[in-house]
Design a protein around this motif. Structure first.
Motif, PDB file in Angstrom:
ATOM      1  N   LEU A  68       0.824  -1.206   0.000  1.00 48.63           N
ATOM      2  CA  LEU A  68       0.000   0.000   0.000  1.00 48.63           C
ATOM      3  C   LEU A  68       0.861   1.261   0.000  1.00 48.63           C
ATOM      4  N   ALA A  69       1.947   1.244   0.772  1.00 51.11           N
ATOM      5  CA  ALA A  69       2.857   2.382   0.759  1.00 51.11           C
ATOM      6  C   ALA A  69       3.472   2.559  -0.625  1.00 51.11           C
ATOM      7  N   GLY A  70       3.766   1.437  -1.290  1.00 48.87           N
ATOM      8  CA  GLY A  70       4.304   1.503  -2.639  1.00 48.87           C
ATOM      9  C   GLY A  70       3.335   2.105  -3.635  1.00 48.87           C
ATOM     10  N   LEU A  71       2.037   2.019  -3.324  1.00 49.18           N
ATOM     11  CA  LEU A  71       1.013   2.645  -4.172  1.00 49.18           C
ATOM     12  C   LEU A  71       0.821   4.120  -3.849  1.00 49.18           C
ATOM     13  N   GLY A  72       1.525   4.607  -2.838  1.00 48.09           N
ATOM     14  CA  GLY A  72       1.460   6.023  -2.512  1.00 48.09           C
ATOM     15  C   GLY A  72       0.552   6.381  -1.359  1.00 48.09           C
ATOM     16  N   HIS A  73       0.059   5.384  -0.633  1.00 46.49           N
ATOM     17  CA  HIS A  73      -0.818   5.659   0.499  1.00 46.49           C
ATOM     18  C   HIS A  73      -0.001   5.959   1.761  1.00 46.49           C
ATOM     19  N   ASP A  74      -0.632   6.651   2.694  1.00 46.32           N
ATOM     20  CA  ASP A  74      -0.039   6.970   3.996  1.00 46.32           C
ATOM     21  C   ASP A  74      -0.448   5.872   4.962  1.00 46.32           C
ATOM     22  N   VAL A  75       0.469   4.961   5.286  1.00 45.07           N
ATOM     23  CA  VAL A  75       0.113   3.702   5.929  1.00 45.07           C
ATOM     24  C   VAL A  75       0.671   3.609   7.351  1.00 45.07           C
ATOM     25  N   THR A  76      -0.171   3.137   8.254  1.00 44.95           N
ATOM     26  CA  THR A  76       0.247   2.729   9.593  1.00 44.95           C
ATOM     27  C   THR A  76      -0.125   1.269   9.762  1.00 44.95           C
ATOM     28  N   GLY A  77       0.814   0.462  10.234  1.00 36.91           N
ATOM     29  CA  GLY A  77       0.554  -0.950  10.488  1.00 36.91           C
ATOM     30  C   GLY A  77       0.495  -1.228  11.973  1.00 36.91           C
ATOM     31  N   VAL A  78      -0.458  -2.059  12.384  1.00 34.01           N
ATOM     32  CA  VAL A  78      -0.642  -2.417  13.790  1.00 34.01           C
ATOM     33  C   VAL A  78      -0.647  -3.933  13.910  1.00 34.01           C
ATOM     34  N   ASP A  79       0.063  -4.447  14.900  1.00 32.94           N
ATOM     35  CA  ASP A  79       0.055  -5.890  15.145  1.00 32.94           C
ATOM     36  C   ASP A  79       0.303  -6.154  16.620  1.00 32.94           C
ATOM     37  N   VAL A  80      -0.193  -7.295  17.094  1.00 30.21           N
ATOM     38  CA  VAL A  80      -0.041  -7.660  18.496  1.00 30.21           C
ATOM     39  C   VAL A  80       1.320  -8.298  18.774  1.00 30.21           C
ATOM     40  N   ALA A  81       1.998  -8.795  17.732  1.00 27.47           N
ATOM     41  CA  ALA A  81       3.221  -9.579  17.921  1.00 27.47           C
ATOM     42  C   ALA A  81       4.470  -8.729  17.654  1.00 27.47           C
ATOM     43  N   PRO A  82       5.242  -8.401  18.683  1.00 28.70           N
ATOM     44  CA  PRO A  82       6.430  -7.567  18.489  1.00 28.70           C
ATOM     45  C   PRO A  82       7.428  -8.131  17.480  1.00 28.70           C
ATOM     46  N   ALA A  83       7.582  -9.451  17.454  1.00 31.04           N
ATOM     47  CA  ALA A  83       8.546 -10.036  16.520  1.00 31.04           C
ATOM     48  C   ALA A  83       8.117  -9.826  15.071  1.00 31.04           C
ATOM     49  N   MET A  84       6.825  -9.862  14.809  1.00 31.90           N
ATOM     50  CA  MET A  84       6.324  -9.557  13.472  1.00 31.90           C
ATOM     51  C   MET A  84       6.639  -8.109  13.106  1.00 31.90           C
ATOM     52  N   LEU A  85       6.434  -7.199  14.046  1.00 29.40           N
ATOM     53  CA  LEU A  85       6.692  -5.788  13.787  1.00 29.40           C
ATOM     54  C   LEU A  85       8.170  -5.521  13.506  1.00 29.40           C
ATOM     55  N   GLU A  86       9.043  -6.238  14.175  1.00 31.41           N
ATOM     56  CA  GLU A  86      10.479  -6.087  13.891  1.00 31.41           C
ATOM     57  C   GLU A  86      10.778  -6.435  12.440  1.00 31.41           C
ATOM     58  N   GLN A  87      10.193  -7.525  11.950  1.00 34.77           N
ATOM     59  CA  GLN A  87      10.379  -7.908  10.562  1.00 34.77           C
ATOM     60  C   GLN A  87       9.824  -6.835   9.629  1.00 34.77           C
ATOM     61  N   ALA A  88       8.653  -6.305   9.958  1.00 30.84           N
ATOM     62  CA  ALA A  88       8.025  -5.292   9.116  1.00 30.84           C
ATOM     63  C   ALA A  88       8.874  -4.026   9.040  1.00 30.84           C
ATOM     64  N   ARG A  89       9.378  -3.578  10.175  1.00 33.44           N
ATOM     65  CA  ARG A  89      10.197  -2.361  10.179  1.00 33.44           C
ATOM     66  C   ARG A  89      11.471  -2.551   9.371  1.00 33.44           C
ATOM     67  N   ASP A  90      12.080  -3.717   9.499  1.00 34.67           N
ATOM     68  CA  ASP A  90      13.304  -3.995   8.745  1.00 34.67           C
ATOM     69  C   ASP A  90      13.025  -4.002   7.241  1.00 34.67           C
ATOM     70  N   LYS A  91      11.929  -4.603   6.836  1.00 33.45           N
ATOM     71  CA  LYS A  91      11.578  -4.650   5.419  1.00 33.45           C
ATOM     72  C   LYS A  91      11.284  -3.254   4.875  1.00 33.45           C
ATOM     73  N   ALA A  92      10.592  -2.436   5.652  1.00 32.64           N
ATOM     74  CA  ALA A  92      10.289  -1.073   5.212  1.00 32.64           C
ATOM     75  C   ALA A  92      11.572  -0.267   5.038  1.00 32.64           C
ATOM     76  N   HIS A  93      12.494  -0.443   5.982  1.00 41.21           N
ATOM     77  CA  HIS A  93      13.772   0.275   5.895  1.00 41.21           C
ATOM     78  C   HIS A  93      14.535  -0.144   4.643  1.00 41.21           C
ATOM     79  N   ARG A  94      14.602  -1.437   4.396  1.00 42.33           N
ATOM     80  CA  ARG A  94      15.338  -1.926   3.224  1.00 42.33           C
ATOM     81  C   ARG A  94      14.685  -1.500   1.923  1.00 42.33           C
ATOM     82  N   ALA A  95      13.361  -1.355   1.937  1.00 42.56           N
ATOM     83  CA  ALA A  95      12.645  -0.947   0.725  1.00 42.56           C
ATOM     84  C   ALA A  95      12.608   0.566   0.548  1.00 42.56           C
ATOM     85  N   GLY A  96      13.071   1.301   1.559  1.00 44.09           N
ATOM     86  CA  GLY A  96      13.035   2.762   1.479  1.00 44.09           C
ATOM     87  C   GLY A  96      11.626   3.327   1.536  1.00 44.09           C
ATOM     88  N   LEU A  97      10.723   2.644   2.257  1.00 45.92           N
ATOM     89  CA  LEU A  97       9.339   3.071   2.365  1.00 45.92           C
ATOM     90  C   LEU A  97       9.051   3.592   3.770  1.00 45.92           C
TER      91      LEU A  97
END
Length: 222
Positions: A68-97
């Motif tokens: 969704l961010a790649g489509l130009g939307h202003d995105v916030t992601g929410v999850d209950v699992a901290p380990a999932m969020l760590e993966q998400a943040r790392d992927k966003a950083h690597r993708a420059g999003l």
């Protein structure tokens, strides 16, 4: 701790344990340009013109959030699992999003009323002990005229596994539902103009789909 809190803790433990390898499976992560472009096409058709304010609930490793961010939307992601969020943040950083990821409960969001234009969730409802409360909460943060978009499925597994052996009986939508049944759930929760589309293209899942997958969306009444 209440029984419902116990269920949520077991669900959180399950997804924390799967975070590191979750994206490895073709039907979970994005593997290759064809799969990436096909998902962008689906989401672009359902979300409409960017930029929109999007809350991706149960974002996991950020697969839908990043698309969704790649489509130009202003995105916030929410999850209950901290380990999932760590993966998400790392992927966003690597993708420059630029995506904000927060820990939170899908049924009790720390988000103000009418904060977003669109709430998205992929394969989330079946994991919740109170999906009706979650749907009301998502309508609250989307506000009148806002949209709820779900990527859903009907798995019909023969047996529960891992932590779900203990808690599947406490999850009203465990294993998902066919689209007609989930449409009734969404309409009962108050959504209007509910429509759905099968997602049976093998490119989306990196293999021939083994279950019934679909997109379903509705509008919060004004």
């Amino acid at each position: 701790m209440t029984e419902r809190e116990d269920v949520k803790k077991l669900v959180e433990r399950h997804w924390n344990g799967r975070a590191e390898t979750f994206d490895d499976e073709a039907h979970h992560g994005i593997h290759g340009e064809d799969q990436h472009e096909r998902w962008l096409s689906v989401l672009d058709r359902w979300t409409g013109e960017a930029p929109q304010r999007v809350l991706d609930v149960g974002c996991g490793t950020g697969v839908i959030s990043l698309l969704l961010a790649g489509l130009g939307h202003d995105v916030t992601g929410v999850d209950v699992a901290p380990a999932m969020l760590e993966q998400a943040r790392d992927k966003a950083h690597r993708a420059g999003l630029s995506v904000e990821f927060q820990r939170g409960d899908a049924e009790v969001l720390a988000v103000r009323d009418d904060a977003v234009d669109l709430v998205t969730a992929r394969h989330l409802l079946w994991t919740l002990p109170d999906p009706e409360t979650a749907l009301r909460e998502w309508q609250r943060v989307a506000g009148p005229g806002g949209r709820i978009l779900l990527i859903e499925g009907f798995w019909d597994h023969p047996e529960p596994w891992d932590e779900y052996e203990e808690v599947h009986g406490d999850l009203p939508l465990y294993d998902g539902r066919p689209p007609g049944e989930l449409r009734e759930v969404l309409e009962k929760a108050g959504l209007r103009d509910v429509e759905h589309e099968p997602l049976d293209d093998p490119v989306l899942w990196g293999r021939e789909p083994r279950h019934e997958y679909y997109a379903i969306a509705g509008t919060v009444p004004r």
